[in-house]
Design an enzyme around this catalytic site. Structure first.
Site, mmCIF file in Angstrom:
data_model
loop_
_atom_site.group_PDB
_atom_site.id
_atom_site.type_symbol
_atom_site.label_atom_id
_atom_site.label_comp_id
_atom_site.label_asym_id
_atom_site.label_seq_id
_atom_site.Cartn_x
_atom_site.Cartn_y
_atom_site.Cartn_z
ATOM 1 N N CYS A 1 0.497 2.282 6.593
ATOM 2 C CA CYS A 1 0.701 0.873 6.911
ATOM 3 C C CYS A 1 0.700 0.073 5.612
ATOM 4 C CB CYS A 1 -0.384 0.368 7.854
ATOM 5 S SG CYS A 1 -2.071 0.494 7.196
ATOM 6 N N HIS B 1 -8.911 4.150 -1.690
ATOM 7 C CA HIS B 1 -7.578 3.579 -1.494
ATOM 8 C C HIS B 1 -7.185 2.743 -2.718
ATOM 9 C CE1 HIS B 1 -4.072 1.893 0.190
ATOM 10 N NE2 HIS B 1 -4.590 1.010 1.027
ATOM 11 N N CYS C 1 0.811 -1.229 0.000
ATOM 12 C CA CYS C 1 0.000 0.000 0.000
ATOM 13 C C CYS C 1 0.833 1.264 0.000
ATOM 14 C CB CYS C 1 -0.941 0.014 1.208
ATOM 15 S SG CYS C 1 -2.163 -1.305 1.189
ATOM 16 N N GLN D 1 -5.347 -9.061 5.877
ATOM 17 C CA GLN D 1 -5.367 -7.741 6.495
ATOM 18 C C GLN D 1 -6.616 -7.500 7.339
ATOM 19 O OE1 GLN D 1 -4.313 -4.208 4.352
ATOM 20 N NE2 GLN D 1 -2.865 -5.288 3.036
ATOM 21 N N ARG E 1 -19.383 9.935 0.818
ATOM 22 C CA ARG E 1 -20.815 9.892 1.145
ATOM 23 C C ARG E 1 -21.125 10.930 2.226
ATOM 24 N NH1 ARG E 1 -19.345 4.522 1.393
ATOM 25 N NH2 ARG E 1 -19.622 4.485 3.648
ATOM 26 N N SER F 1 -23.829 11.923 3.300
ATOM 27 C CA SER F 1 -25.005 11.548 4.098
ATOM 28 C C SER F 1 -24.716 10.425 5.082
ATOM 29 C CB SER F 1 -26.150 11.135 3.174
ATOM 30 O OG SER F 1 -25.767 10.011 2.383
ATOM 31 N N SER G 1 -11.435 1.100 4.326
ATOM 32 C CA SER G 1 -11.338 1.743 3.014
ATOM 33 C C SER G 1 -11.987 0.858 1.954
ATOM 34 C CB SER G 1 -9.872 2.004 2.655
ATOM 35 O OG SER G 1 -9.137 0.787 2.645
#
Length: 389
Positions: free
Chosen positions: A375, A345, A91, A152, A207, A209, A244
């Site tokens: 991470c 992500h 990542c 993960q 989002r 909302s 994510s």
């Protein structure tokens, strides 16, 4: 001693990493090419002057194989003489690209270099690079960890249990990420960093909302009876709402020295001050941000109180909340324009996406020092400190 400064930083909008996602029809090479093209257009540099392009991609297979970064720069119209390489630190791949690029400038190996990243998770799903029945770890790792490593999601659950993080805390953090990202879009704070692509102008997963009541109704995302028996401490609080999403996107930053920037008439956005990378327990996997933060602050001769803004990648709410518990950082300074839970992500692109958002936030808020950390799978983490110039 030479320094390294960021003089331009751009990204695509982030799309859902699904077949119906807004950017799913775009080949990953073209995602990155669009970002590279925009980078040189906005900076005004002659791409022939670029010494190297270092890109991050995690699943380097299929349409993301064969050194994607090289073909992206060719598609972007860069001269054939400009080289490129593609790196993988999971990542943190494109944050590692930033480290390598800046270290190359500081050492004198480069004068002008691009760090970038791309991931199309709709077209190249996670784990596409591991064929069914194949073991990417090998017998030595199996011997060292005889009970087996974990994915993960299970690491995120183990972190939640170890740091006693409540489901309500994680959901509230996730909602905050969405609200901050929505507010940043409404105030035009992303306009300077985003390069619209084929009619897509905004991040698709934000989002505004979102509420804790809605997130409270989501089921655990990673429940597995075998892992439940192995780890009875897990309460199964990680959901799709406080983690994510999967995404498509690309991002890039242009790095040079202050001297070269002045010669070319480029305006530095921030100086790349200090760097650190560290390993951590691959079972917990995602906690390396804690020692990486301590390590980079020590190298920078700074304290946590010196840092005005933080970008801590929101792979899962529990990662950031555990990091906050250990460091004591002020959450009001963390991911001030929202994080990966809201923005998205796209694995290989996330490092330079965070950097892009961070340098623009630093300028907008007048921050002197900022810290970015991520991470990474396998128990790894990158961290770096940026300074306003």
């Amino acid at each position: 001693m030479r320094d390294a400064v960021i003089v331009e930083a751009v990204r695509t909008p982030i799309g859902k990493g699904k077949p119906n996602g807004a950017l799913a029809h775009v080949h990953p090479v073209e995602l990155l090419a669009h970002t590279l093209r925009t980078l040189v257009e906005r900076s005004g540099v002659d791409p022939a002057l670029i010494d190297d392009v270092i890109g991050g991609t995690v699943d380097q297979v299929g349409e993301q194989a064969m050194n994607t970064t090289r073909y992206a720069l060719l598609s972007a119209g860069f001269p054939e003489t400009v080289p490129a390489t593609t790196v993988d630190r999971q990542c943190g791949s494109s944050q590692q690209a930033v480290h390598f690029a800046a270290q190359g400038v500081i050492s004198g190996a480069y004068d002008l270099v691009v760090a970038c990243g791309v991931e199309s998770m709709s077209r190249v799903p996670m784990w596409s690079n591991v064929p069914p029945g194949k073991d990417p770890f090998g017998p030595g790792v199996a011997e060292r960890y005889p009970d087996g490593l974990v994915p993960q999601g299970i690491s995120a659950e183990l972190i939640t249990a170890k740091w006693s993080i409540a489901r309500e805390q994680m959901d509230a953090f996730a909602v905050s990420s969405h609200l901050k990202a929505a507010e940043a879009w409404e105030k035009g704070l992303f306009d300077a960093e985003v390069a619209p692509l084929e009619g897509v102008v905004r991040d698709e997963c934000v989002r505004p909302s979102s509420t804790t009541e809605v997130l409270a109704g989501l089921k655990p995302a990673y429940y597995d009876p075998a892992f439940a028996e192995r780890f009875p401490q897990i309460e199964w609080n990680v959901t799709a709402g406080n983690a994510s999403p999967i995404n498509d996107g690309a991002s890039a930053v242009l790095i040079t020295s202050s001297e070269t920037a002045a010669r070319l008439g480029l305006r530095p956005l921030a100086r790349l001050h200090s760097f650190a990378v560290t390993g951590s327990d691959p079972m917990l996997m995602l906690t390396g941000v804690i020692p990486a933060t301590e390590k980079v602050l020590r190298r920078a001769s700074l304290t946590l109180d010196d840092i005005d803004l933080f970008e801590v990648n929101e792979a899962f709410s529990s990662v950031v909340l555990a990091w906050q518990q250990e460091t004591g950082a002020d959450l009001d300074k963390v991911n001030v324009h929202g994080g990966a839970i809201a923005i998205g992500h796209p694995l290989g692109a996330s490092g330079t996406r965070l950097t892009t958002t961070l340098v623009h936030a630093m300028r907008e808020r007048g921050a002197r020092y900022a810290l970015q950390t991520m991470c990474e799978a396998g128990g790894l983490a990158n961290a770096m400190v940026l300074e306003r110039v």
